[in-house]
Write a protein that holds these residues in place. Sequence first.
Motif, mmCIF file in Angstrom:
data_model
loop_
_atom_site.group_PDB
_atom_site.id
_atom_site.type_symbol
_atom_site.label_atom_id
_atom_site.label_comp_id
_atom_site.label_asym_id
_atom_site.label_seq_id
_atom_site.Cartn_x
_atom_site.Cartn_y
_atom_site.Cartn_z
ATOM 1 N N ILE A 169 -5.449 0.459 6.949
ATOM 2 C CA ILE A 169 -5.222 0.545 5.531
ATOM 3 C C ILE A 169 -5.863 1.932 4.958
ATOM 4 O O ILE A 169 -5.642 2.687 4.292
ATOM 5 N N LEU B 6 1.538 -1.043 -13.589
ATOM 6 C CA LEU B 6 1.535 0.414 -14.108
ATOM 7 C C LEU B 6 2.572 0.728 -15.202
ATOM 8 O O LEU B 6 2.507 1.086 -16.163
ATOM 9 N N PHE C 106 3.315 -3.204 5.448
ATOM 10 C CA PHE C 106 2.822 -4.316 4.637
ATOM 11 C C PHE C 106 2.085 -3.466 3.458
ATOM 12 O O PHE C 106 2.267 -3.778 2.204
ATOM 13 N N THR C 107 1.235 -2.479 3.961
ATOM 14 C CA THR C 107 0.428 -1.694 3.228
ATOM 15 C C THR C 107 1.403 -1.002 1.878
ATOM 16 O O THR C 107 1.214 -1.155 0.600
ATOM 17 N N ILE D 268 2.980 7.493 -6.030
ATOM 18 C CA ILE D 268 2.719 6.477 -5.136
ATOM 19 C C ILE D 268 3.341 7.081 -3.763
ATOM 20 O O ILE D 268 2.790 6.954 -2.425
ATOM 21 N N VAL E 98 1.304 -2.989 9.816
ATOM 22 C CA VAL E 98 0.228 -2.735 8.856
ATOM 23 C C VAL E 98 0.792 -1.644 7.754
ATOM 24 O O VAL E 98 0.358 -1.966 6.504
ATOM 25 N N PHE F 12 -4.440 1.496 -8.554
ATOM 26 C CA PHE F 12 -3.337 0.464 -8.634
ATOM 27 C C PHE F 12 -2.797 0.544 -7.131
ATOM 28 O O PHE F 12 -2.633 -0.708 -6.681
ATOM 29 N N THR F 13 -2.427 1.620 -6.723
ATOM 30 C CA THR F 13 -1.778 1.430 -5.360
ATOM 31 C C THR F 13 -2.733 1.139 -4.411
ATOM 32 O O THR F 13 -2.379 0.135 -3.624
ATOM 33 N N LEU F 14 -4.004 1.366 -4.554
ATOM 34 C CA LEU F 14 -4.814 1.092 -3.484
ATOM 35 C C LEU F 14 -5.238 -0.235 -3.539
ATOM 36 O O LEU F 14 -5.256 -0.804 -2.555
ATOM 37 N N ASN G 55 -3.571 -6.200 -0.941
ATOM 38 C CA ASN G 55 -3.111 -7.732 -0.870
ATOM 39 C C ASN G 55 -2.349 -7.814 0.436
ATOM 40 O O ASN G 55 -2.274 -8.973 0.615
ATOM 41 N N ALA G 56 -2.055 -6.606 0.771
ATOM 42 C CA ALA G 56 -1.088 -6.775 2.266
ATOM 43 C C ALA G 56 -1.970 -7.440 3.155
ATOM 44 O O ALA G 56 -1.506 -7.969 4.143
ATOM 45 N N SER H 138 -3.695 -2.928 -4.949
ATOM 46 C CA SER H 138 -2.448 -3.977 -4.770
ATOM 47 C C SER H 138 -2.280 -3.699 -2.906
ATOM 48 O O SER H 138 -1.651 -4.788 -2.715
ATOM 49 N N SER H 139 -2.277 -2.625 -2.498
ATOM 50 C CA SER H 139 -1.932 -2.516 -1.126
ATOM 51 C C SER H 139 -3.116 -3.388 -0.321
ATOM 52 O O SER H 139 -2.499 -3.846 0.675
ATOM 53 N N ALA I 49 2.073 -2.344 -7.381
ATOM 54 C CA ALA I 49 1.286 -1.786 -8.371
ATOM 55 C C ALA I 49 2.183 -1.395 -9.573
ATOM 56 O O ALA I 49 1.605 -1.199 -10.737
ATOM 57 N N SER J 35 3.331 -3.623 -0.499
ATOM 58 C CA SER J 35 2.594 -4.452 -1.203
ATOM 59 C C SER J 35 2.087 -3.251 -2.560
ATOM 60 O O SER J 35 1.658 -3.602 -3.736
ATOM 61 N N SER J 36 1.661 -2.222 -1.962
ATOM 62 C CA SER J 36 1.092 -0.989 -2.931
ATOM 63 C C SER J 36 2.374 -0.851 -4.035
ATOM 64 O O SER J 36 2.121 -0.490 -5.005
#
Lengths: 190, 190
Positions: free
Chosen positions: B176, A160, A148-149, A176, A145, B148-150, B155-156, B152-153, A156, A152-153
């Motif tokens: 998460i 940006l 993947f978090t 980030i 997890v 944005f980080t939050l 999407n994981a 997009s993550s 972003a 995928s983040s």
Amino acid sequence: MKRKLQINLAAQSMFNDRGYSATSMRDLAKVVGIEPASLYNHYSSKEHILNAICFDMAEQFFEALNDLPKIESPSEELENSIRSHIDVITKNIDASRVFFLEWKHLNEPSLSEFKQMRKSYEAKFVSIIKRGIKLNEFHHIDPKVAVFTLLSSLNAIYDLYKPGRKFKTEVIADNICHILLSGISKIKNK
Amino acid sequence: MKRKLQINLAAQSMFNDRGYSATSMRDLAKVVGIEPASLYNHYSSKEHILNAICFDMAEQFFEALNDLPKIESPSEELENSIRSHIDVITKNIDASRVFFLEWKHLNEPSLSEFKQMRKSYEAKFVSIIKRGIKLNEFHHIDPKVAVFTLLSSLNAIYDLYKPGRKFKTEVIADNICHILLSGISKIKNK
DNA sequence: TTAATGCACTAACGTTCGTTAGTAAAAATA
DNA sequence: TATTTTTACTAACGAACGTTAGTGCATTAA
């Protein structure tokens, strides 16, 4: 060889903006400034262009990770890995988006090969996190997890970095990294 | 009205798997089990199907956020918002993916309207984070980068939840939330 | 019971798609 | 200089695309 690069770059941008399927060879040719049929002097098919973009990026991600110095602390190793990943993305903003989103339009056998590469790339992150948990440097989160978090983040970055280009690369990378490593809140959560 | 829903659901799944452009009305009709032309008795065009999916999801995200109780602590408010968001995604795993990735195939004026909605949704998160920083509950990160980080993550979730369904929703949500709020590392970063 | 509506069908439209064949000029190689 | 290779072109292929027209049956409303 300049034309081939030109086509590749235009494809990166267009696959990214409109998606692979919505980009026609005629559109691509128009942007490059040649006739559609001429594209086939450089790439044997539309999918080969996608192929080139995806596998080039995969290679870059791998190389960047492998070039990193070996470090004992999982915390530092993870930070280095994240920064390396961000670095590759920001230097290939269009291509990395194609890599992340359009790879599913690859056909076999490239598709399986690609999936395999992604998997082993993710595995490298998972193993860092597992080690960090074992050494009590990381919280007891699920490594998968977390990865993947984390990965995928990083998407972003595109939103940006690309549209207005208001942010500097380092600022994004720092932020980030901080969010993923130290979290948003100062207050003990859970 | 059952057919219309059937078409909508099949479209969600197919737009998600192959992408909007790579999904033909003929393919869709075949999955539903009717002739291509019959689709037009329920939706006036392919894009109207995408429209329905995207705006339905937008509505759900907004409603879930608005139904949340007002809370003083930005930390708690953010956690609630993240969990609400995750909840909507996990309950609409295909549709939310279409919402996130295929919206760009909308045409004007829907496209502008959609962008506007996304913007104001993100703004809600940004304002929570700004408040948290002001109240010294959050680190000094850039609110926009954080959001944005939050987002997009999140999407994981798709990658974790859909394919093997190995994870339980709550486990994913907890992990998460933890990563985003408290970070991965226990060690002071930076 | 009759009229209206909903929903499926067949058939086809014009367009765009990825791609190929064949050709000629330019560039690289010998 | 002669020859091969590269790269562009025009023209066109068959297939697939979104969509429309027109029709008939089944269900609903009057």
